[in-house]
Design a protein around this motif. Structure first.
Motif, PDB file in Angstrom:
ATOM      1  N   PHE A 212     -14.245  -8.097   1.046  1.00 54.73           N
ATOM      2  CA  PHE A 212     -13.645  -8.302  -0.277  1.00 54.73           C
ATOM      3  C   PHE A 212     -12.646  -7.198  -0.617  1.00 54.73           C
ATOM      4  N   ASN A 213     -12.228  -6.468   0.425  1.00 57.40           N
ATOM      5  CA  ASN A 213     -11.279  -5.373   0.172  1.00 57.40           C
ATOM      6  C   ASN A 213      -9.837  -5.882   0.114  1.00 57.40           C
ATOM      7  N   PHE A 214      -8.988  -5.030  -0.448  1.00 56.83           N
ATOM      8  CA  PHE A 214      -7.566  -5.367  -0.601  1.00 56.83           C
ATOM      9  C   PHE A 214      -6.699  -4.308   0.072  1.00 56.83           C
ATOM     10  N   SER A 215      -5.460  -4.683   0.363  1.00 57.06           N
ATOM     11  CA  SER A 215      -4.452  -3.706   0.778  1.00 57.06           C
ATOM     12  C   SER A 215      -3.116  -4.205   0.247  1.00 57.06           C
ATOM     13  N   PHE A 216      -2.397  -3.323  -0.429  1.00 56.06           N
ATOM     14  CA  PHE A 216      -1.109  -3.738  -0.992  1.00 56.06           C
ATOM     15  C   PHE A 216       0.070  -2.928  -0.431  1.00 56.06           C
ATOM     16  N   SER A 217      -0.227  -1.919   0.426  1.00 59.81           N
ATOM     17  CA  SER A 217       0.892  -1.073   0.862  1.00 59.81           C
ATOM     18  C   SER A 217       1.817  -1.822   1.826  1.00 59.81           C
ATOM     19  N   GLY A 218       1.256  -2.746   2.630  1.00 58.58           N
ATOM     20  CA  GLY A 218       2.071  -3.521   3.569  1.00 58.58           C
ATOM     21  C   GLY A 218       3.039  -4.439   2.824  1.00 58.58           C
ATOM     22  N   LEU A 219       2.594  -4.972   1.725  1.00 59.11           N
ATOM     23  CA  LEU A 219       3.435  -5.871   0.926  1.00 59.11           C
ATOM     24  C   LEU A 219       4.669  -5.119   0.413  1.00 59.11           C
ATOM     25  N   LYS A 220       4.394  -3.912  -0.071  1.00 62.21           N
ATOM     26  CA  LYS A 220       5.493  -3.069  -0.585  1.00 62.21           C
ATOM     27  C   LYS A 220       6.523  -2.817   0.526  1.00 62.21           C
ATOM     28  N   THR A 221       6.039  -2.510   1.735  1.00 55.66           N
ATOM     29  CA  THR A 221       6.946  -2.241   2.859  1.00 55.66           C
ATOM     30  C   THR A 221       7.740  -3.494   3.227  1.00 55.66           C
ATOM     31  N   SER A 222       7.063  -4.638   3.231  1.00 53.45           N
ATOM     32  CA  SER A 222       7.804  -5.849   3.624  1.00 53.45           C
ATOM     33  C   SER A 222       8.849  -6.227   2.568  1.00 53.45           C
ATOM     34  N   ILE A 223       8.561  -5.928   1.297  1.00 58.49           N
ATOM     35  CA  ILE A 223       9.560  -6.180   0.240  1.00 58.49           C
ATOM     36  C   ILE A 223      10.756  -5.235   0.436  1.00 58.49           C
TER      37      ILE A 223
END
Ligand code: KG4
Ligand code: ZN
Length: 343
Positions: A212-223
């Motif tokens: 149930f964990n999240f990660s948002f740093s990859g999204l920022k990089t892809s943006i």
């Protein structure tokens, strides 16, 4: 817990960049004053040293205003509740020291509050526009500093089922906004533009994270890479497509949150779901939750806007609940920048 009559809690919140003071009469909010610090806008994010200085300037007027709006004499105050953590240490120190002094001055007990517990327990504020969940329920707390899925068994028995391994969801909004050249805090602006755009115009990858964990740093990089690539071909790309870009970012973020929430509901078989934290002010998230109410039969709980972003009323409700349990703290208490929800 036996509800008692006429408990007045004076609550103080200073964990990040909002100075807030509130007065509660039992579980009802009489006043909730929030002084937002505009100074950070110029820096594109919260500057800790400036935040603690602004708290020092704002805290006395905020408390005065909260008492005046509540229309009670400070002699009526039963206890002082304050945010002990988690948050920025310099900011927390201002609220903690002030609360300690006030409790000595007014000769009333002191109650320390965990900010993340407060986001969850804000649902227990008695308000005609809000309904209260019964136990157990699942809480999704989404803010600038945290992203957690929590199983709430009772007021103070909470288990973190999952959390972010890097950026919080609010950071994902704010950092995406920064890449797009929008001012801080960018979350509300991304939402504003997203309302006018096509959420499927562009697609961004969803991270593969366990449980149930999240990660948002990859999204920022892809943006970031996406914007760099597109602006090479067309320097006006962001300006011309701001609505569609924001809508697509938001669609991805809400999708990530809802996927995990659905998994948590399935695994625990608890289908009462409550949201809290600054990002739950976002109407797309509210709408996604309501959609699941319709399609999956969830009972959903969404706090009023003013109890989503950082505020002292939520600290006050925890103060009230702890007061009923006789859970007071002494003057030796210190602020705690890293303060676990379950400790
Ligand atoms: O809970 P909060 O006020 O402070 C923390 O404890 O972090 O949350 C602040 C975060 C910021 O990242 C801000 O951009 C985000 O909440 N936020 C929003 C919206 N309103 C506030 N994000 C997306 N959409 C919004 N409408
Ligand atoms: Zn918060």
């Amino acid at each position: 817990m036996n509800p008692q009559k006429n408990i007045y809690i004076l609550a103080i919140e200073s964990s990040c960049d909002d100075t807030s003071a509130a007065v509660l009469h039992n579980n009802k909010v009489l006043s909730n004053v929030v002084a937002t610090q505009k100074i950070h806008e110029a820096y594109g994010g919260v500057v800790p040293e400036l935040a603690s200085r602004a708290h020092q300037q704002n805290i006395v007027p905020a408390v005065h205003q909260a008492l005046a709006k509540a229309n009670i004499d400070k002699k009526l105050v039963s206890a002082i509740a304050f945010t002990r953590g988690p948050g920025l240490l310099g900011s927390l120190l201002v609220g903690t020291s002030f609360a300690k002094s006030l409790s000595i001055g007014l000769e009333v007990p002191l109650i320390e509050v965990n900010h993340m517990q407060a986001h969850i327990l804000s649902h227990f504020i008695s308000d005609p526009e809000m309904k209260t969940p019964s136990f157990p329920f699942i809480a999704l707390t989404i803010s600038g500093g945290h992203t957690q899925i929590v199983l709430v068994r009772s007021y103070f028995d909470m288990e973190i089922l999952g959390e972010t391994l890097d950026d919080a969801v609010g950071e994902a909004y704010d950092k995406s906004a920064k890449i797009l050249g929008l001012p801080y805090p960018g979350g509300p602006l991304v939402y504003k533009y997203a309302q006018l755009g096509n959420p499927k115009a562009f697609s961004f990858p969803k991270p593969k994270v366990k449980d149930f964990n999240f990660s948002f740093s990859g999204l920022k990089t892809s943006i970031l890479y996406f914007v760099q690539r597109e602006t090479k071909n067309n320097p006006e790309f962001v300006k011309e497509n701001i609505n569609d870009i924001c809508a697509s970012i938001q669609y991805t973020i809400v999708g990530i949150l809802m996927d995990k929430l659905e998994k948590a509901v399935k695994k625990t078989a608890v289908n009462q779901v409550a949201i809290g934290g600054g990002v739950s002010a976002n109407s797309a998230i509210r709408a996604a939750l309501k959609e699941r109410k319709k399609t999956l039969g969830w009972d959903t709980y969404i706090p009023k806007f003013e109890y989503c972003t950082d505020n002292a009323a939520m600290i006050g409700i925890v103060g009230y609940l702890k007061y009923l349990e006789g859970e007071f703290t002494d003057q030796g208490i210190t602020a705690k920048a890293r303060y676990k929800l379950t400790s």
